[in-house]
Write a protein that holds these residues in place. Sequence first.
Motif, PDB file in Angstrom:
ATOM      1  N   ALA A 184       0.899  -1.116  -0.196  1.00 48.04           N
ATOM      2  CA  ALA A 184      -0.212  -0.047   0.041  1.00 48.04           C
ATOM      3  C   ALA A 184       0.909   1.102   0.038  1.00 48.04           C
ATOM      4  O   ALA A 184       0.610   2.138  -0.680  1.00 48.04           O
ATOM      5  CB  ALA A 184      -0.968  -0.052   1.169  1.00 48.04           C
ATOM      6  N   ARG A 185       1.889   1.247   0.712  1.00 52.15           N
ATOM      7  CA  ARG A 185       2.695   2.369   0.771  1.00 52.15           C
ATOM      8  C   ARG A 185       3.546   2.951  -0.679  1.00 52.15           C
ATOM      9  O   ARG A 185       3.418   3.858  -0.941  1.00 52.15           O
ATOM     10  CB  ARG A 185       3.874   2.327   2.056  1.00 52.15           C
ATOM     11  CG  ARG A 185       5.067   3.211   2.196  1.00 52.15           C
ATOM     12  CD  ARG A 185       4.182   4.654   2.605  1.00 52.15           C
ATOM     13  NE  ARG A 185       5.297   5.677   2.630  1.00 52.15           N
ATOM     14  CZ  ARG A 185       5.982   6.043   3.707  1.00 52.15           C
ATOM     15  NH1 ARG A 185       5.710   5.605   4.855  1.00 52.15           N
ATOM     16  NH2 ARG A 185       6.800   7.036   3.566  1.00 52.15           N
ATOM     17  N   LEU A 186       3.987   1.691  -1.188  1.00 48.87           N
ATOM     18  CA  LEU A 186       4.933   1.939  -2.367  1.00 48.87           C
ATOM     19  C   LEU A 186       3.864   2.295  -3.300  1.00 48.87           C
ATOM     20  O   LEU A 186       4.189   2.956  -4.235  1.00 48.87           O
ATOM     21  CB  LEU A 186       5.423   0.737  -2.792  1.00 48.87           C
ATOM     22  CG  LEU A 186       6.687   0.171  -1.890  1.00 48.87           C
ATOM     23  CD1 LEU A 186       7.466  -0.858  -2.347  1.00 48.87           C
ATOM     24  CD2 LEU A 186       7.530   1.437  -1.615  1.00 48.87           C
ATOM     25  N   LYS A 187       2.484   1.881  -3.324  1.00 53.39           N
ATOM     26  CA  LYS A 187       1.623   2.061  -4.575  1.00 53.39           C
ATOM     27  C   LYS A 187       1.225   3.514  -4.290  1.00 53.39           C
ATOM     28  O   LYS A 187       0.916   4.327  -5.216  1.00 53.39           O
ATOM     29  CB  LYS A 187       0.354   1.210  -4.410  1.00 53.39           C
ATOM     30  CG  LYS A 187      -0.721   1.451  -5.605  1.00 53.39           C
ATOM     31  CD  LYS A 187      -1.723   0.498  -5.653  1.00 53.39           C
ATOM     32  CE  LYS A 187      -2.648   0.843  -6.669  1.00 53.39           C
ATOM     33  NZ  LYS A 187      -3.696  -0.283  -6.701  1.00 53.39           N
ATOM     34  N   ALA A 188       0.962   3.947  -3.098  1.00 53.69           N
ATOM     35  CA  ALA A 188       0.450   5.239  -2.785  1.00 53.69           C
ATOM     36  C   ALA A 188       1.381   6.359  -2.966  1.00 53.69           C
ATOM     37  O   ALA A 188       1.073   7.348  -3.697  1.00 53.69           O
ATOM     38  CB  ALA A 188      -0.237   5.410  -1.199  1.00 53.69           C
ATOM     39  N   ASP A 189       2.796   5.953  -2.610  1.00 53.50           N
ATOM     40  CA  ASP A 189       3.625   7.155  -2.908  1.00 53.50           C
ATOM     41  C   ASP A 189       4.548   7.312  -4.358  1.00 53.50           C
ATOM     42  O   ASP A 189       4.909   8.223  -4.607  1.00 53.50           O
ATOM     43  CB  ASP A 189       4.785   6.822  -1.808  1.00 53.50           C
ATOM     44  CG  ASP A 189       4.142   7.201  -0.029  1.00 53.50           C
ATOM     45  OD1 ASP A 189       3.165   7.460  -0.021  1.00 53.50           O
ATOM     46  OD2 ASP A 189       5.135   7.105   0.816  1.00 53.50           O
ATOM     47  N   GLN A 190       4.691   5.889  -4.642  1.00 57.40           N
ATOM     48  CA  GLN A 190       5.481   5.810  -5.810  1.00 57.40           C
ATOM     49  C   GLN A 190       4.968   5.217  -7.142  1.00 57.40           C
ATOM     50  O   GLN A 190       5.587   4.973  -8.106  1.00 57.40           O
ATOM     51  CB  GLN A 190       7.040   5.227  -5.217  1.00 57.40           C
ATOM     52  CG  GLN A 190       7.607   5.991  -4.343  1.00 57.40           C
ATOM     53  CD  GLN A 190       8.830   5.295  -3.960  1.00 57.40           C
ATOM     54  OE1 GLN A 190       9.699   5.298  -4.906  1.00 57.40           O
ATOM     55  NE2 GLN A 190       9.191   5.233  -2.677  1.00 57.40           N
ATOM     56  N   GLY A 191       3.731   4.764  -7.069  1.00 57.65           N
ATOM     57  CA  GLY A 191       3.045   4.300  -8.041  1.00 57.65           C
ATOM     58  C   GLY A 191       3.474   2.788  -8.507  1.00 57.65           C
ATOM     59  O   GLY A 191       3.500   2.142  -9.324  1.00 57.65           O
ATOM     60  N   ILE A 192       4.378   1.929  -7.420  1.00 57.31           N
ATOM     61  CA  ILE A 192       4.729   0.780  -7.554  1.00 57.31           C
ATOM     62  C   ILE A 192       4.038  -0.127  -7.247  1.00 57.31           C
ATOM     63  O   ILE A 192       3.234  -0.126  -6.126  1.00 57.31           O
ATOM     64  CB  ILE A 192       6.226   0.818  -6.855  1.00 57.31           C
ATOM     65  CG1 ILE A 192       6.933   1.566  -7.375  1.00 57.31           C
ATOM     66  CG2 ILE A 192       6.561  -0.733  -6.907  1.00 57.31           C
ATOM     67  CD1 ILE A 192       8.437   1.958  -6.355  1.00 57.31           C
ATOM     68  N   VAL A 193       3.546  -1.225  -8.098  1.00 58.72           N
ATOM     69  CA  VAL A 193       2.435  -2.321  -7.663  1.00 58.72           C
ATOM     70  C   VAL A 193       3.294  -3.416  -7.684  1.00 58.72           C
ATOM     71  O   VAL A 193       3.948  -4.013  -8.295  1.00 58.72           O
ATOM     72  CB  VAL A 193       1.640  -2.513  -8.911  1.00 58.72           C
ATOM     73  CG1 VAL A 193       0.653  -3.810  -8.710  1.00 58.72           C
ATOM     74  CG2 VAL A 193       0.818  -1.043  -9.060  1.00 58.72           C
ATOM     75  N   LEU A 194       3.381  -4.266  -6.257  1.00 59.20           N
ATOM     76  CA  LEU A 194       4.104  -5.263  -5.943  1.00 59.20           C
ATOM     77  C   LEU A 194       3.096  -6.613  -6.459  1.00 59.20           C
ATOM     78  O   LEU A 194       1.712  -6.463  -6.354  1.00 59.20           O
ATOM     79  CB  LEU A 194       4.436  -5.649  -4.511  1.00 59.20           C
ATOM     80  CG  LEU A 194       5.350  -4.530  -4.000  1.00 59.20           C
ATOM     81  CD1 LEU A 194       5.307  -4.670  -2.463  1.00 59.20           C
ATOM     82  CD2 LEU A 194       6.669  -4.156  -4.688  1.00 59.20           C
ATOM     83  N   PRO A 195       3.820  -7.476  -6.988  1.00 59.34           N
ATOM     84  CA  PRO A 195       3.017  -8.600  -7.229  1.00 59.34           C
ATOM     85  C   PRO A 195       2.402  -9.465  -5.973  1.00 59.34           C
ATOM     86  O   PRO A 195       2.653  -9.272  -4.746  1.00 59.34           O
ATOM     87  CB  PRO A 195       3.951  -9.520  -7.856  1.00 59.34           C
ATOM     88  CG  PRO A 195       5.365  -9.429  -7.065  1.00 59.34           C
ATOM     89  CD  PRO A 195       5.412  -7.973  -6.854  1.00 59.34           C
ATOM     90  N   PRO A 196       1.071  -9.910  -6.230  1.00 55.36           N
ATOM     91  CA  PRO A 196       0.283 -10.540  -5.243  1.00 55.36           C
ATOM     92  C   PRO A 196       1.051 -11.848  -4.849  1.00 55.36           C
ATOM     93  O   PRO A 196       1.535 -12.502  -5.652  1.00 55.36           O
ATOM     94  CB  PRO A 196      -1.114 -10.804  -6.114  1.00 55.36           C
ATOM     95  CG  PRO A 196      -0.919 -10.824  -7.333  1.00 55.36           C
ATOM     96  CD  PRO A 196       0.244  -9.717  -7.484  1.00 55.36           C
ATOM     97  N   LEU A 197       0.688 -12.271  -3.786  1.00 58.39           N
ATOM     98  CA  LEU A 197       1.248 -13.495  -3.080  1.00 58.39           C
ATOM     99  C   LEU A 197       0.647 -14.583  -3.851  1.00 58.39           C
ATOM    100  O   LEU A 197      -0.748 -14.646  -3.504  1.00 58.39           O
ATOM    101  CB  LEU A 197       1.143 -13.505  -1.582  1.00 58.39           C
ATOM    102  CG  LEU A 197       2.094 -14.837  -0.854  1.00 58.39           C
ATOM    103  CD1 LEU A 197       3.453 -14.725  -0.989  1.00 58.39           C
ATOM    104  CD2 LEU A 197       1.752 -14.600   0.609  1.00 58.39           C
TER     105      LEU A 197
END
Length: 223
Positions: A184-197
Motif C-alpha cells: 500500500a505504501r509503495l503504490k500510494a507514494d511511488q505508483g509501484i505495484v508489487l505482485p500478489p502472493l
Amino acid sequence: MPAPSDVPAKLEASRQELLDLGLRNPLLNYRPPRARGVVVVDERPDQVFKLLVTETKALSFLPAAEVALEGLLGQPPEPAELARGKALPRHIDTRLQTGLGSAPLQTALLNTYRAARGFIEEQGANVLFFALGALEWLEAGNKQDVRRAPLLLVPVEISRASAQARFQVRYTGEDLGENLSLAARLKADQGIVLPPLPAPEDLDVGAYFDAVAEAVKEQGWKV
C-alpha cells in the motif's frame, strides 16, 4: 444500504484505512528489537519455507559459537556449488543459524515466547511471524535512509519441552501473509505495484522474490 457491487470496494477501502503506513511500523522499517526477536543468518529462504511450511517441521536455533564450530568442522563448499546456488548441509537441516551468543539467544527467545503467549492470552490472536526475505527500499525524495521491509510472513508458534530444552519454532497452519503495508505504501507514494502472493500450493518462494525484484528494478532496490 450499498449495492452488492459496492461491497468489495468498500471492504477494500476499509482494509486500507486500517493499515499503518508510518515508518514506525516494522513491516515498513524493520529494525531488530533489542529485547526479543531473532535474526537468522546464512540460511536460504526457500529451504526454510520447505522445512517450516511444506514439511511442517519444528526448527531450533543455533548460537553463534555452534555455528562457527560447525563451520570449522564441516567441509568447505566447492566454488561450483556456490555458483549454482546449491543448498549446503547447513541449509537443509532443522537448525537455524544465528549471530547471537548462547546467553543472548536464549534471552531473546524467552522474551519472544513470553510476549507472544501474553498477546494470545490478552487478545486471543497470534502475532508471531517468521519473516522470509526483505526489500531494501527508499522513500520518494530520500536517497540515503534505506528502509528494510519483510516480504513473506509465516505465522508461527515458539515453545520448548522444558526449561532445559531448546526453543523450537513451528508453523501454525494459519494463512501465509504478504506485506500489505509495504504494498500500500509503495503504490500510494511511488505508483509501484508489487505482485500478489500466490496461493500456498502455487507458491515458489524464489520466483515470488524474483517477481518483487522485477517490480522495483527501475528503482535499483535490493531484495
